[in-house]
Design an enzyme around this catalytic site. Structure first.
Site, PDB file in Angstrom:
ATOM      1  N   ASP A   1      -3.369  -1.276   0.606  1.00 24.75           N
ATOM      2  CA  ASP A   1      -2.757  -1.537  -0.173  1.00 24.75           C
ATOM      3  C   ASP A   1      -1.128  -1.034  -0.444  1.00 24.75           C
ATOM      4  O   ASP A   1      -1.183  -0.193  -1.406  1.00 24.75           O
ATOM      5  CB  ASP A   1      -2.670  -2.746  -2.186  1.00 24.75           C
TER       6      ASP A   1
ATOM      7  N   THR B   1       3.178  -6.476   1.022  1.00 25.22           N
ATOM      8  CA  THR B   1       4.293  -6.863   0.872  1.00 25.22           C
ATOM      9  C   THR B   1       5.433  -6.970   2.173  1.00 25.22           C
ATOM     10  O   THR B   1       5.589  -5.837   2.058  1.00 25.22           O
ATOM     11  CB  THR B   1       5.320  -6.915  -0.539  1.00 25.22           C
TER      12      THR B   1
ATOM     13  N   ARG C   1      10.412 -12.136   0.908  1.00 28.62           N
ATOM     14  CA  ARG C   1       9.575 -12.685   0.298  1.00 28.62           C
ATOM     15  C   ARG C   1       8.038 -12.601   1.001  1.00 28.62           C
ATOM     16  O   ARG C   1       7.946 -14.156   1.544  1.00 28.62           O
ATOM     17  CB  ARG C   1       9.106 -13.730  -1.040  1.00 28.62           C
TER      18      ARG C   1
HETATM   19  C1  LIG Z   1       3.470  -6.391  -5.552  1.00 28.45           C
HETATM   20  C2  LIG Z   1       1.914  -5.596  -5.378  1.00 28.45           C
HETATM   21  C3  LIG Z   1       0.863  -6.950  -5.220  1.00 28.45           C
HETATM   22  C4  LIG Z   1       1.435  -8.314  -4.910  1.00 28.45           C
HETATM   23  O1  LIG Z   1       2.777  -8.793  -4.508  1.00 28.45           O
HETATM   24  P1  LIG Z   1       2.910 -10.039  -4.616  1.00 28.45           P
HETATM   25  O2  LIG Z   1       3.606 -10.611  -4.030  1.00 28.45           O
HETATM   26  O3  LIG Z   1       3.283 -10.410  -6.003  1.00 28.45           O
HETATM   27  O4  LIG Z   1       1.789 -11.325  -4.906  1.00 28.45           O
HETATM   28  C5  LIG Z   1       0.058  -6.368  -4.262  1.00 28.45           C
HETATM   29  N1  LIG Z   1      -0.603  -4.920  -4.834  1.00 28.45           N
HETATM   30  C6  LIG Z   1       0.045  -4.406  -4.568  1.00 28.45           C
HETATM   31  C7  LIG Z   1       0.019  -3.074  -5.254  1.00 28.45           C
HETATM   32  C8  LIG Z   1       1.406  -4.399  -5.067  1.00 28.45           C
HETATM   33  O5  LIG Z   1       2.522  -3.809  -5.603  1.00 28.45           O
END
Ligand SMILES: *Cc1c(COP(=O)(O)O)cnc(C)c1O
Length: 415
Positions: A200, A226, A235
């Site tokens: 992630d 993201t 976004r």
């Molecule tokens: C920000 C983040 C997310 C979630 O993103 P959203 O768009 O706020 O749902 C998921 N994983 C990690 C590691 C993040 O930092």
């Protein structure tokens, strides 16, 4: 200021609110690690008639007519993302990071399957197995931690846990972890226990895109990110994976998790990816990291403790304990002088998450304004002064004025 002449005429009430937020963004410094400023081009792409279209399905296979042009938009975004990250397969439809992660779990796991993720207060994300989040409710998460002494992930401990727990998936990539991640080690460990590897890279995608941090995409099974953090797009989110997982990932996103994609956002993703492919994005990302390193060094020099002793990326977590202030109070004092930050837990925080001991600082947004090393040193000075003189209204007002003057010299890219 941007021109919204129709909105201005038709709905002054909402217009006024938007103008107020424009002013706030112009006059305050942004050090929230997950935020950034998009370019005018990205902003314009978001405000297009593409929002009118329904396009459930994928390019060439839609459940609605009239999608030839939308297919071009989605294919352009996919092509550019592949070029940036060297991905075999890309799905650009996820609406945001958390839903993207839900789709990843949905694609690879069954409810109750065991997954390893980093604990939230050690830098992980809610969607990596926290009990209040769907991930922690649906899946059997076991949580690894950072080493108490170094503040870094100890790969030997990760390996021990993996051998003991035999997870079906290992998640790496975090929200408040400032060090390079040993992707290859994670992959080796996962292979040893036949677990899927899930990266992630929500926070560091822009730095990876610019070649400034190591890219897990070539060897991890599946990667989510993201698009609105360091990647500086709209976004939203995307998922990348090996070709052999393409079908199951696509099916998990639609029809598994979502209905129609947000095509205007897909267009803006394509524009942001186009920007990330340009040479100057590399320079920008380098500066983001340099600014964060300087920021950490300056805090340490002023007697603050920085988790892990510094940073390799765009963020740092500062433990406020030595200054006798909580993270929440520090957040409030800095807000008073016009600096936005987010309170943060520190590893093994003795205080609760709503009032943790630390503050997380990130440099992407300030760097997008053109702020460099000289200003960062000055900003840390002002932050320290604000913390030390937190009872002195006159002093705080003086600092606020200085922050405003600096903001005027470094305009927000889209304003
Ligand atoms: C920000 C983040 C997310 C979630 O993103 P959203 O768009 O706020 O749902 C998921 N994983 C990690 C590691 C993040 O930092």
């Amino acid at each position: 200021m941007l021109n919204y002449k129709n909105l201005e005429k038709q709905d002054p009430e909402v217009m006024e609110i938007i103008r107020a937020e424009e002013m706030r963004q112009k006059e305050e410094l942004e050090f929230i690690a997950s935020e950034n400023y998009v370019s005018k081009a990205v902003l314009e792409a978001m405000g297009t008639v593409l929002t009118n279209k329904y396009s459930e399905g994928y390019p060439g296979h839609r459940y609605y007519g009239g999608n030839q042009i939308i297919d071009d938009v989605e294919n352009t975004a996919i092509k550019r993302a592949k070029e940036i990250f060297g991905a075999e397969h890309v799905n650009v439809q996820p609406l945001s990071g958390s839903p993207a992660n839900a789709a990843v779990y949905f694609a690879f796991l069954k409810p109750g399957d065991k997954v390893m993720g980093l604990k939230l207060d050690h830098g992980g994300h809610l969607s990596h197995g926290h009990p209040v989040n769907f991930s922690g409710m649906l899946y059997d998460f076991v949580q690894y931690e950072v080493d108490e002494k170094t503040g870094k992930i100890d790969m030997e401990k990760v390996r021990e846990m993996a051998l003991r727990e035999r997870p079906k998936m290992i998640v790496a990539g975090y929200s408040a972890y400032s060090r390079e991640i040993e992707w290859k080690k994670f992959k080796e460990i996962a292979d040893e226990v036949s677990a899927y590897t899930f990266a992630d890279i929500a926070h560091t995608a822009g730095l990876i895109a610019a070649g400034q941090m190591e890219n897990p995409v070539p060897f991890f099974d599946v990667i989510s990110t993201t698009t609105h953090k360091t990647l500086r797009g709209p976004r939203g989110a995307m998922i990348m994976c090996k070709e052999k997982f393409a079908k199951q990932v696509d099916r998990a996103v639609f029809p598994g998790m979502q209905g129609g994609p947000h095509d205007h956002i897909t267009a803006a993703k394509a524009v942001a990816f186009g920007e990330a492919l340009q040479d100057n994005f590399k320079e920008h990302a380098k500066q983001v990291i340099e600014n964060a390193k300087i920021m950490a060094a300056e805090f340490i020099e002023k007697g603050y403790s920085v988790v892990s002793g510094g940073t390799d990326n765009h963020l740092l977590v500062v433990d406020m304990t030595s200054k006798g202030i909580s993270g929440k109070d520090a957040e409030r004092i800095l807000e008073e002088v016009g600096i936005s930050v987010s309170r943060s837990t520190i590893p093994n925080d003795p205080n609760p998450p709503m009032n943790p001991s630390g503050v997380r600082f990130g440099t992407p947004a300030a760097t997008s304004r053109g702020i460099g090393v000289k200003e960062i040193k000055n900003i840390v000075n002002l932050i320290d002064l604000a913390i030390l003189n937190r009872e002195d209204k006159a002093e705080l007002n003086g600092i606020k004025k200085e922050i405003r003057q600096m903001c005027a010299k470094f305009p927000v890219p889209s304003l």
